[in-house]
Write a protein that holds these residues in place. Structure first.
Motif, PDB file in Angstrom:
ATOM      1  N   ASN A 294      26.792  -3.830  -5.401  1.00 30.65           N
ATOM      2  CA  ASN A 294      27.678  -2.664  -5.539  1.00 30.65           C
ATOM      3  C   ASN A 294      27.249  -1.665  -6.612  1.00 30.65           C
ATOM      4  O   ASN A 294      27.991  -0.748  -6.939  1.00 30.65           O
ATOM      5  N   GLN A 295      26.065  -1.862  -7.155  1.00 31.83           N
ATOM      6  CA  GLN A 295      25.604  -1.001  -8.233  1.00 31.83           C
ATOM      7  C   GLN A 295      24.484  -0.124  -7.668  1.00 31.83           C
ATOM      8  O   GLN A 295      23.495  -0.665  -7.153  1.00 31.83           O
ATOM      9  N   GLU A 296      24.647   1.200  -7.728  1.00 31.93           N
ATOM     10  CA  GLU A 296      23.578   2.048  -7.201  1.00 31.93           C
ATOM     11  C   GLU A 296      22.460   2.164  -8.237  1.00 31.93           C
ATOM     12  O   GLU A 296      22.713   2.449  -9.404  1.00 31.93           O
ATOM     13  N   LEU A 297      21.235   1.909  -7.797  1.00 32.42           N
ATOM     14  CA  LEU A 297      20.110   1.884  -8.721  1.00 32.42           C
ATOM     15  C   LEU A 297      18.974   2.757  -8.207  1.00 32.42           C
ATOM     16  O   LEU A 297      18.742   2.839  -7.005  1.00 32.42           O
ATOM     17  N   SER A 298      18.271   3.411  -9.144  1.00 34.87           N
ATOM     18  CA  SER A 298      17.050   4.123  -8.789  1.00 34.87           C
ATOM     19  C   SER A 298      15.887   3.186  -9.069  1.00 34.87           C
ATOM     20  O   SER A 298      15.736   2.720 -10.187  1.00 34.87           O
TER      21      SER A 298
ATOM     22  N   GLY B 100       0.797  -1.219   0.000  1.00 34.55           N
ATOM     23  CA  GLY B 100       0.000   0.000   0.000  1.00 34.55           C
ATOM     24  C   GLY B 100       0.830   1.270   0.000  1.00 34.55           C
ATOM     25  O   GLY B 100       0.449   2.270   0.581  1.00 34.55           O
ATOM     26  N   VAL B 101       1.994   1.248  -0.605  1.00 35.72           N
ATOM     27  CA  VAL B 101       2.843   2.443  -0.624  1.00 35.72           C
ATOM     28  C   VAL B 101       2.619   3.173  -1.946  1.00 35.72           C
ATOM     29  O   VAL B 101       2.538   2.551  -2.991  1.00 35.72           O
ATOM     30  N   ALA B 102       2.534   4.471  -1.896  1.00 43.69           N
ATOM     31  CA  ALA B 102       2.383   5.227  -3.141  1.00 43.69           C
ATOM     32  C   ALA B 102       3.580   4.943  -4.032  1.00 43.69           C
ATOM     33  O   ALA B 102       4.724   4.970  -3.600  1.00 43.69           O
ATOM     34  N   ALA B 103       3.309   4.603  -5.285  1.00 45.53           N
ATOM     35  CA  ALA B 103       4.375   4.083  -6.139  1.00 45.53           C
ATOM     36  C   ALA B 103       4.936   5.135  -7.078  1.00 45.53           C
ATOM     37  O   ALA B 103       5.526   4.812  -8.087  1.00 45.53           O
ATOM     38  N   ASN B 104       4.754   6.404  -6.749  1.00 41.20           N
ATOM     39  CA  ASN B 104       5.137   7.420  -7.713  1.00 41.20           C
ATOM     40  C   ASN B 104       6.489   8.046  -7.454  1.00 41.20           C
ATOM     41  O   ASN B 104       6.870   8.991  -8.104  1.00 41.20           O
ATOM     42  N   PHE B 105       7.198   7.562  -6.455  1.00 46.06           N
ATOM     43  CA  PHE B 105       8.504   8.167  -6.279  1.00 46.06           C
ATOM     44  C   PHE B 105       9.601   7.104  -6.282  1.00 46.06           C
ATOM     45  O   PHE B 105       9.349   5.902  -6.264  1.00 46.06           O
ATOM     46  N   ILE B 106      10.791   7.588  -6.328  1.00 45.61           N
ATOM     47  CA  ILE B 106      11.949   6.742  -6.599  1.00 45.61           C
ATOM     48  C   ILE B 106      12.828   6.701  -5.352  1.00 45.61           C
ATOM     49  O   ILE B 106      12.973   7.693  -4.665  1.00 45.61           O
ATOM     50  N   VAL B 107      13.353   5.510  -5.048  1.00 47.16           N
ATOM     51  CA  VAL B 107      14.347   5.425  -3.979  1.00 47.16           C
ATOM     52  C   VAL B 107      15.636   4.860  -4.554  1.00 47.16           C
ATOM     53  O   VAL B 107      15.622   4.192  -5.582  1.00 47.16           O
ATOM     54  N   LYS B 108      16.723   5.125  -3.845  1.00 43.75           N
ATOM     55  CA  LYS B 108      18.018   4.614  -4.310  1.00 43.75           C
ATOM     56  C   LYS B 108      18.411   3.408  -3.456  1.00 43.75           C
ATOM     57  O   LYS B 108      18.401   3.476  -2.229  1.00 43.75           O
ATOM     58  N   ILE B 109      18.728   2.319  -4.112  1.00 39.95           N
ATOM     59  CA  ILE B 109      19.234   1.155  -3.402  1.00 39.95           C
ATOM     60  C   ILE B 109      20.511   0.680  -4.102  1.00 39.95           C
ATOM     61  O   ILE B 109      20.819   1.129  -5.210  1.00 39.95           O
ATOM     62  N   VAL B 110      21.222  -0.200  -3.424  1.00 36.87           N
ATOM     63  CA  VAL B 110      22.446  -0.746  -4.015  1.00 36.87           C
ATOM     64  C   VAL B 110      22.261  -2.249  -4.182  1.00 36.87           C
ATOM     65  O   VAL B 110      21.938  -2.946  -3.222  1.00 36.87           O
TER      66      VAL B 110
ATOM     67  N   SER C 184      13.787 -12.230  -1.796  1.00 35.15           N
ATOM     68  CA  SER C 184      13.721 -10.941  -2.486  1.00 35.15           C
ATOM     69  C   SER C 184      12.317 -10.665  -3.026  1.00 35.15           C
ATOM     70  O   SER C 184      11.955  -9.522  -3.259  1.00 35.15           O
ATOM     71  N   CYS C 185      11.511 -11.716  -3.213  1.00 33.97           N
ATOM     72  CA  CYS C 185      10.174 -11.503  -3.776  1.00 33.97           C
ATOM     73  C   CYS C 185       9.238 -10.829  -2.787  1.00 33.97           C
ATOM     74  O   CYS C 185       8.186 -10.335  -3.162  1.00 33.97           O
ATOM     75  N   THR C 186       9.607 -10.844  -1.498  1.00 35.56           N
ATOM     76  CA  THR C 186       8.714 -10.249  -0.500  1.00 35.56           C
ATOM     77  C   THR C 186       9.322  -9.022   0.169  1.00 35.56           C
ATOM     78  O   THR C 186       8.625  -8.284   0.846  1.00 35.56           O
ATOM     79  N   TYR C 187      10.620  -8.819   0.001  1.00 30.60           N
ATOM     80  CA  TYR C 187      11.268  -7.743   0.758  1.00 30.60           C
ATOM     81  C   TYR C 187      11.087  -6.389   0.058  1.00 30.60           C
ATOM     82  O   TYR C 187      11.469  -6.232  -1.095  1.00 30.60           O
ATOM     83  N   PRO C 188      10.504  -5.413   0.735  1.00 30.28           N
ATOM     84  CA  PRO C 188      10.274  -4.124   0.082  1.00 30.28           C
ATOM     85  C   PRO C 188      11.564  -3.290  -0.013  1.00 30.28           C
ATOM     86  O   PRO C 188      12.374  -3.306   0.910  1.00 30.28           O
ATOM     87  N   VAL C 189      11.719  -2.582  -1.117  1.00 32.95           N
ATOM     88  CA  VAL C 189      12.896  -1.705  -1.239  1.00 32.95           C
ATOM     89  C   VAL C 189      12.700  -0.490  -0.338  1.00 32.95           C
ATOM     90  O   VAL C 189      11.583  -0.174   0.063  1.00 32.95           O
ATOM     91  N   GLY C 190      13.785   0.153   0.003  1.00 30.31           N
ATOM     92  CA  GLY C 190      13.724   1.358   0.826  1.00 30.31           C
ATOM     93  C   GLY C 190      15.015   2.111   0.631  1.00 30.31           C
ATOM     94  O   GLY C 190      16.035   1.505   0.260  1.00 30.31           O
ATOM     95  N   GLU C 191      14.977   3.407   0.859  1.00 26.04           N
ATOM     96  CA  GLU C 191      16.164   4.237   0.630  1.00 26.04           C
ATOM     97  C   GLU C 191      17.375   3.658   1.364  1.00 26.04           C
ATOM     98  O   GLU C 191      17.296   3.357   2.566  1.00 26.04           O
ATOM     99  N   GLY C 192      18.457   3.495   0.639  1.00 21.84           N
ATOM    100  CA  GLY C 192      19.700   3.064   1.271  1.00 21.84           C
ATOM    101  C   GLY C 192      19.839   1.560   1.471  1.00 21.84           C
ATOM    102  O   GLY C 192      20.839   1.097   2.023  1.00 21.84           O
ATOM    103  N   LEU C 193      18.865   0.798   1.023  1.00 26.62           N
ATOM    104  CA  LEU C 193      18.945  -0.660   1.195  1.00 26.62           C
ATOM    105  C   LEU C 193      20.098  -1.219   0.360  1.00 26.62           C
ATOM    106  O   LEU C 193      20.303  -0.823  -0.780  1.00 26.62           O
ATOM    107  N   VAL C 194      20.856  -2.116   0.971  1.00 23.99           N
ATOM    108  CA  VAL C 194      21.957  -2.755   0.257  1.00 23.99           C
ATOM    109  C   VAL C 194      21.614  -4.228   0.049  1.00 23.99           C
ATOM    110  O   VAL C 194      21.251  -4.923   0.993  1.00 23.99           O
ATOM    111  N   VAL C 195      21.701  -4.675  -1.197  1.00 26.19           N
ATOM    112  CA  VAL C 195      21.327  -6.052  -1.521  1.00 26.19           C
ATOM    113  C   VAL C 195      22.500  -6.754  -2.188  1.00 26.19           C
ATOM    114  O   VAL C 195      23.188  -6.168  -3.020  1.00 26.19           O
ATOM    115  N   ARG C 196      22.721  -7.999  -1.772  1.00 31.20           N
ATOM    116  CA  ARG C 196      23.742  -8.813  -2.466  1.00 31.20           C
ATOM    117  C   ARG C 196      23.060 -10.094  -2.927  1.00 31.20           C
ATOM    118  O   ARG C 196      22.495 -10.821  -2.118  1.00 31.20           O
TER     119      ARG C 196
END
Lengths: 537, 271
Positions: B27-31, B14-24, B82-94
Motif C-alpha cells: 500500500n505504499q507508493e514507491l519510486s 538488459g533494461v536501461a536503468a536510468n529512469f524511474i517507475v512507480k510501484i506499490v 521477488s528476487c527474479t521479478y522485474p519491477v514495472g510501472e503500476g506493479l502492486v506487490v504485497r
C-alpha cells in the motif's frame, strides 16, 4: 498409386521405432530377400509409423492392410495378394467378428482425420523425391514470396495453438518475437524432447515425415526473421535423429536450406541438438540452457523467450506438431485449417492412445471430439470386457479424468477446467483393475526422478507426497493424511519455479478430486481395484 | 573478466536503468529504479523480505523460494519470487499477506529438513512457526542447494571449480569427479556466502575445504612468517592487480599490512 489397377504395386512396411520393435525389420528383410534385385512392377518401401501400434508389424499393399505380419507370411503375401490379388483373411483386421478388407473400413482409421499425419506412414521418410511429388516444399516456395508479417497473419487467422501443452497462440508468439529487439539476431527452435510416458506423436512425425517438420521450421524462421534454427531431439530417439540428419543433408543439397534459399535471398540453417535424456529439458528455458551448453535446468521466465531466449536473443520455441501444421496452413490456407475444431481450439490434434485400450496407437482427430468417441469409436473400448475407470491426459503433468468426464470435448480449455490438460497429447486409458492411488504414485515418482532439484517445492515436495501415498498403499493412512496430501499438492503447485514443478502434483490433485472414495477405502484397508498387496478388495 | 575485489555488480537485466517507475509495495507508493527486481526495490526502501539464495553481487537465481511475494499486474495476481521479478510501472506487490506467509512457511519447512542445524534456517523457521517438512535425521546434509557457492565461484572468481551434480533430491554442489579440482584456489568465497555453514574452511598449516576435497598450501607473511592466504590465490591476486603497484603489501598478512599502513601514515604526519 494404389490397388491392382496400376502397373506398379507398392508393398509398404511400417518401420517406425514401434514397428521395428515388433519385428518389422525382419519382415522387410524377408520381402527384400525374396523379391531380390529385379522385381518389375513391385516397389518395396519402408515407411514411418502408420499409427496402429496394436497391429504392428503392419504391411500395406495399396488399400489392403495386413496386421501382425511375420516373416513366415511374406512368401504367401507375394504369391497370393501381390501376384493374384487374393486377400489373406487371417492377416486382415478383425473387429468383433467383422473382417475389414481395406484400411478405410477399420474403425481405428475411419473416425480419424489425418492431416498433419497424412504422409507419415505413407512415404519413405527420407526420400526427398517422395515428399516433393506430394507437394512437399510448395508451401515454403509460397511463403518465400510472402512478407513475414503476412505469414504470421495467416498463422494467427488459422487459430493454431501450441501443440506442446501450453496452447499459446502460435501466430502471436511469432509476432512478438518478430517485433522484439529490432536488428537483433533471432532463433527458432523445434522442441522434439518429447518425454511423457506413453507419448510418441513427435517421435513418429520426426521419424516418419521429417521434411514436413523441417519445412515448418524454415517457414517459421523466415516469418520471424531468424537465420538459425535448432531441433532439440532426445537421444533416446535415434531413428528420429538419423532421419532428420539425412533429411537435412538432402534439403541442404537441393537448396531448400542454407544460403539464399531457392534464390529468395533468405539465409537459414538448422542444427540438430541432442538431449541427454532429462525430462525437464522439454521445458523451454531448460531446453535453451541445454542448447547453450549449460546444465539443463529451468530459469525464471518473467521475461518471455520471444524477447530474451536462447543466448538472450528473441527466440521462438515450438513443438514438433505445431511446426508440422505450418506447411498445411500456408499451403491450404487459414480458413481450411480452422474449418474444423472448436471455437478456441482449431484444427486437429494428434494423440497417443495407450493403456487398457484395444486399439493402441497414434490418432489424429479434430479438436472437440469427445473423450468417449476417442476411447470407444477409435480406440475400440476396453479389452477383456473390463470397465473403464480413468483416462490420464497430458502426461505426468496432466490429470486423471473419470467416467463422468468422458463427454468432455477435447479442447484446451475444457481439459484445463476439468483439472487436466491437453499437454503434448498423451492419453493413457485405465480399466477397473487400476488403483488410482498407485497411479498417482507412479506419475509422481516419475516427476520426482525427473525433477532437476533446483527448487525444494518440486524435489522435496514430491518426496513428501510420495511418503503419504506410501501410507495409503500400505493401508496405514488416516483422514489427516488425506488433507495433508491435498494441502502439500496445492503448495507445490503454487511455489515451484517451473512448469514441471507447478504441474507435478496434478496426478495427485485430480485423483483426489475424482477418486477420493478410493483414497478413503485405502484408509479402511480396502483397495477396490485389488492392486495393493496386503489390502482387502 | 571480474577481478578479485573489483567484481562489478552483475547486471542481469538488459533494461536501461536510468529512469524511474512507480510501484506499490504494501500500500505504499514507491519510486524505484527501472530494471531492478522487486526484492532490490524493496531493499532500497527498507522493506524486509526474507531471502537465502539472493546476493546483490550475483545473478538472481530464484531457487530457495523464501522471498516469495504476491505480485499483481493487469489485475492478475500470482505468488512469485521477488528476487527474479522485474519491477514495472503500476506493479502492486504485497510482501506479508497470509497467503504469502503460508507459502514461505511451506518452503522454509522443506529447507529446514535439509539443514535442521543451520542457525539462519532455524531462525526463519522460528519466525514462521515451521516444523521440518521431512524428517531426514542423519541424512540431512546441511546444504539447501541455493547455489551461492557455485555462482560466486563462476561469476565473481571466474573459476567454475564447482557445480551441481545429480538431480532431484540428490542434487548437491560438488567438484568434477568428486575429487580435488586444480581450478579451485581455495579462496573461500563459497564458504563466506554459504548461508548454512555446509562449506567449512579450516586453516592450519594448509587450508582444507573438505566439501571440495581441497587442501591448498598457505603462503607465509613476508614480515611475521604467519601462514595467512592460499599461495595460488595470492599469486592470482598479484597477477590481476599488477597495474596497481601495490604488490609489496600483498605478501603481508592483514595485521602486518595494517601496521605498515599505520607507519606510512605516521611518516606523512611527521612531515
Amino acid at each position: 498409386m494404389r490397388g491392382k489397377s496400376t502397373t506398379v504395386q507398392t508393398i509398404s512396411v511400417a518401420g517406425g521405432t514401434c514397428g521395428m520393435a515388433a519385428g518389422a525389420g525382419e519382415v522387410w528383410n524377408k520381402f527384400a530377400r525374396v523379391l531380390g534385385e529385379n522385381s518389375p512392377g513391385i516397389r518395396l518401401e519402408l515407411t514411418g509409423c502408420k499409427g496402429f501400434c496394436a497391429m504392428e508389424p503392419v504391411v500395406t499393399i495399396g488399400d489392403i492392410f495386413y496386421c501382425r505380419v511375420r516373416p513366415s507370411d511374406v512368401e504367401e503375401i507375394l504369391e497370393k495378394t501381390v501376384h493374384n490379388g487374393e486377400l489373406l483373411e487371417r492377416l486382415l483386421f478383425q473387429d468383433d467378428g467383422k473382417t475389414c478388407e481395406t484400411r478405410r473400413e477399420i474403425p481405428f482409421y475411419q473416425y480419424q482425420d489425418r492431416r498433419v499425419l497424412s504422409l507419415t506412414g505413407e512415404v519413405d521418410p527420407v526420400n526427398l523425391q517422395d515428399y516433393l511429388t506430394r507437394k512437399g516444399f510448395e508451401s515454403l516456395k509460397k511463403a518465400l514470396k510472402m512478407k513475414g508479417e503476412d505469414i504470421i497473419q495467416e498463422v494467427k487467422d488459422s487459430g493454431l495453438r501450441g501443440r506442446g501443452g501450453g496452447g499459446f497462440p502460435t501466430g502471436r508468439k511469432w509476432e512478438s518475437c518478430r517485433n522484439s529487439q529490432a536488428d537483433s539476431v533471432r532463433y527458432i527452435i523445434c522442441n522434439g524432447d518429447e518425454g511423457d510416458p506413453g507419448c510418441f506423436q513427435d517421435r513418429s512425425l520426426m521419424e516418419g515425415n521429417p521434411y514436413l517438420v523441417l519445412e515448418g521450421l524454415i517457414i517459421g524462421g523466415y516469418a520471424i526473421g531468424a537465420e538459425q534454427g535448432y531441433i532439440y531431439v532426445r537421444s533416446e530417439y535415434p531413428l528420429a535423429v538419423k532421419n532428420l540428419e539425412i533429411a537435412l543433408a538432402r534439403i541442404r543439397a537441393e537448396g531448400f536450406l542454407g544460403r539464399n534459399i531457392l534464390d529468395s535471398g533468405f539465409d537459414f540453417d538448422i542444427e540438430i541438438v541432442r538431449g541427454a535424456g532429462a525430462f525437464v529439458c522439454g521445458e523451454s528455458s531448460a531446453l535453451m540452457a541445454s542448447i547453450e551448453g549449460k546444465i539443463g535446468e529451468p530459469r525464471v521466465k518473467h521475461i518471455h523467450a520471444t524477447n530474451r531466449g536462447l543466448w538472450d536473443k528473441p527466440t521462438v520455441l515450438n513443438n514438433v506438431k505445431t511446426l508440422a501444421s505450418i506447411p498445411l496452413i500456408i499451403g491450404k490456407g487459414a480458413a481450411w485449417f480452422s474449418s474444423i475444431g472448436t471455437e478456441n481450439s482449431k484444427g486437429t490434434m494428434i494423440f497417443s492412445l495407450t493403456g487398457n485400450i484395444k486399439n493402441t496407437g497414434l490418432v489424429e482427430v479434430p479438436m472437440g471430439i469427445t473423450l468417449r468417441d476417442l476411447i470407444y469409436k477409435i480406440g475400440g473400448g476396453i479389452p477383456g470386457g473390463k470397465k473403464f475407470k480413468a483416462i490420464q491426459t497430458g502426461g505426468p503433468s496432466g490429470g486423471c479424468l473419470p467416467e463422468s468426464s468422458l463427454d468432455l470435448p477435447v479442447d484446451y480449455e475444457a481439459l484445463l477446467e476439468a483439472g487436466s490438460m491437453m499437454g503434448s497429447g498423451g492419453m493413457v486409458v485405465m480399466d477397473e483393475d487400476t488403483c488410482m492411488v498407485r497411479v498417482a504414485q507412479y506419475f509422481l515418482n516419475f516427476t520426482r526422478e525427473e525433477s532437476c532439484g533446483k527448487c525444494p517445492p518440486c524435489s522435496e515436495g514430491s518426496l513428501l507426497m510420495l511418503k503419504i501415498l506410501d501410507k495409503f498403499i500400505a493401508g496405514n493412512a488416516d483422514e489427516d493424511d488425506l488433507d495433508q496430501l491435498g494441502a502439500i499438492g496445492r503448495m507445490v503447485a503454487k511455489t515451484s519455479l517451473c512448469g514441471l514443478g507447478k504441474s507435478a502434483p496434478n496426478p495427485v490433485l485430480t485423483t483426489l478430486r475424482y477418486f477420493k472414495d478410493e483414497y478413503q477405502s485405502h484408509i479402511k484397508g480396502i483397495c477396490p481395484a485389488g492392486a495393493c498387496p496386503g489390502l482387502n478388495q | 573478466m571480474n577481478y578479485i575485489g573489483l567484481g562489478s555488480k552483475h547486471k542481469s537485466r538488459g533494461v536501461a536503468a536510468n529512469f524511474i517507475v512507480k510501484i506499490v509495495i504494501n500500500n505504499q507508493e514507491l519510486s524505484v529504479e527501472a530494471g531492478s527486481t522487486v526484492l532490490e526495490a524493496a531493499r532500497a526502501h527498507g522493506i524486509d523480505i526474507p531471502h537465502l539464495c539472493y546476493h546483490p553481487a550475483l545473478t538472481p537465481y530464484g531457487a530457495c523460494r523464501v522471498c516469495l511475494v504476491e505480485v499483481e499486474k493487469n489485475g492478475r495476481k500470482q505468488i512469485t519470487t521477488s528476487c527474479t521479478y522485474p519491477v514495472g510501472e503500476g506493479l502492486v506487490v504485497r510482501t506479508n499477506t497470509e497467503e504469502v506467509r503460508a507459502a514461505r512457511k511451506f518452503t522454509i519447512g522443506l529447507l529446514l529438513s535439509r539443514a535442521p542445524e543451520a542457525e539462519t534456517i532455524k531462525k526463519l523457521a522460528d519466525e514462521y512457526g515451521v516444523e521440518p517438512g521431512l524428517e531426514r535425521g542423519e541424512d540431512a546434509d546441511g546444504c539447501i542447494r541455493c547455489g551461492l557457492c557455485i555462482r560466486v565461484c563462476r561469476e565473481l572468481m571466474g573459476h567454475e571449480a564447482i557445480g551441481f551434480i545429480n538431480r532431484g533430491a540428490e542434487r548437491i554442489p560438488e567438484t568434477p569427479f568428486l575429487e580435488d579440482n586444480p581450478d579451485c584456489v581455495a579462496c573461500g568465497a563459497c564458504a563466506y556466502l554459504c548461508p548454512t555453514g555446509y562449506i567449512k574452511v579450516i586453516d592450519d598449516t594448509t587450508r582444507k575445504i573438505s566439501s571440495w576435497h581441497k587442501e591448498e598450501g598457505l603462503a607465509e607473511c613476508r614480515e611475521c612468517g604467519r601462514r595467512f592466504a592460499p599461495a595460488r590465490l595470492l599469486h592470482k591476486v598479484k597477477e590481476n592487480l599488477r597495474d596497481l603497484e601495490i604488490s609489496d603489501i600483498l605478501d603481508l598478512c592483514p595485521e602486518c599490512r595494517r601496521e605498515k599502513e599505520i607507519k606510512t601514515l605516521n611518516v606523512v604526519e611527521d612531515r
